[in-house]
Design an enzyme around this catalytic site. Structure first.
Site: not given
Length: 278
Positions: A177, A235
């Site tokens: 990611r 995050c």
């Protein structure tokens, strides 16, 4: 008090003042809780209790913090008081929402808060007692607080810290990611320019338990050497970032800044640069 507790230790805690919270997430999380949970556990909902979701994630991200008064009501409804000993678990090694709940409870000013190492899987392995259905408990008086006590930072300040090279921004998402290979949740793949990637999964051993404090201490000292000591952790939406904050606290580091909006906010905000490593 250590922020991490083993299932064996939980098994031996006197029930007086003990409150166990089930922080599993997902569409069927509450139903799953009703079907089976650690005996006495009370369900806490990520979207309803641990966040105040707005209409536009470009301003606050997917899981913004609720107002302090709203969270005080949540704690009252869960029967939590200032002398409660709270143990939180989920089924993703603390990374679902257990660590987020830990961070919020500590930031609210409660001291006796721990995350169950290894989650519900560990509780099953150690043969803790389980139950089903609703749990009966009484509400408590609302605890009055003025604001969150642990440090949070917003998008503009993250950007300024990066420009001034005065903080290390740590992205705890999985490497694929961060690199921008694909993005399963948010709209755009990539990362905040200048952020370093230390996946939260690296806080755990091969069995899904937190590494020992001394191992975490050595690991993060090495990873962050020659970088600004001021840390900003983020995050996707400010949930799993708390897993790394928990690990850092467990290792004896000061509590770093939490960027709650995280990638879900940055990637949606118009005009913000997006970096990739592909």
């Amino acid at each position: 008090m250590s922020p991490i507790i083993s299932s064996l230790s939980l098994k031996n805690i006197p029930s007086e003042n003990l409150i166990i919270l089930d922080a599993r997430v997902g569409k069927e999380a509450y139903q799953t809780y009703l079907e089976k949970h650690i005996k006495g556990a009370r369900f806490i909902d990520l979207d309803k209790d641990l966040a105040e979701i707005g209409q536009d994630a470009a301003f606050g991200g997917r899981h913004p913090l609720p107002g302090i008064k709203k969270f005080a009501e949540v704690l009252s409804n869960l029967g939590i008081s200032e002398d409660s000993h709270i143990v939180i678990y989920d089924d993703k090694n603390g990374a679902n929402a257990a660590a987020r709940a830990w961070w919020m409870l500590r930031s609210f000013g409660l001291q006796n808060v721990q995350v169950l190492d290894g989650g519900i899987q560990s509780a099953e392995k150690e043969e803790l007692e389980f139950s089903s259905g609703e749990e009966a408990f009484e509400k408590t008086s609302v605890i009055q607080k003025e604001g969150w006590l642990l440090p949070v930072i917003d998008l503009e300040d993250v950007e300024n810290e990066l420009i001034n090279h005065s903080s290390t921004v740590v992205d705890v998402r999985d490497a694929y990611r961060y690199k921008g290979e694909s993005e399963p949740i948010d709209l755009v793949a990539g990362h905040i320019p200048g952020a370093v990637n230390i996946p939260f999964s690296e806080n755990l051993d091969e069995n899904g338990y937190f590494l020992k404090p001394e191992v975490l201490k050595e690991k993060y000292t090495e990873l962050l050497k020659d970088k600004p000591q001021s840390l900003i952790i983020h995050c996707g939406s400010g949930v799993t970032a708390c897993h790394t904050i928990l690990a850092l606290s467990y290792a004896g580091f000061p509590i770093p800044d939490l960027y709650v909006g995280s990638w879900s906010e940055w990637s949606r905000r118009e005009g913000k640069e997006i970096a990739k490593e592909i």
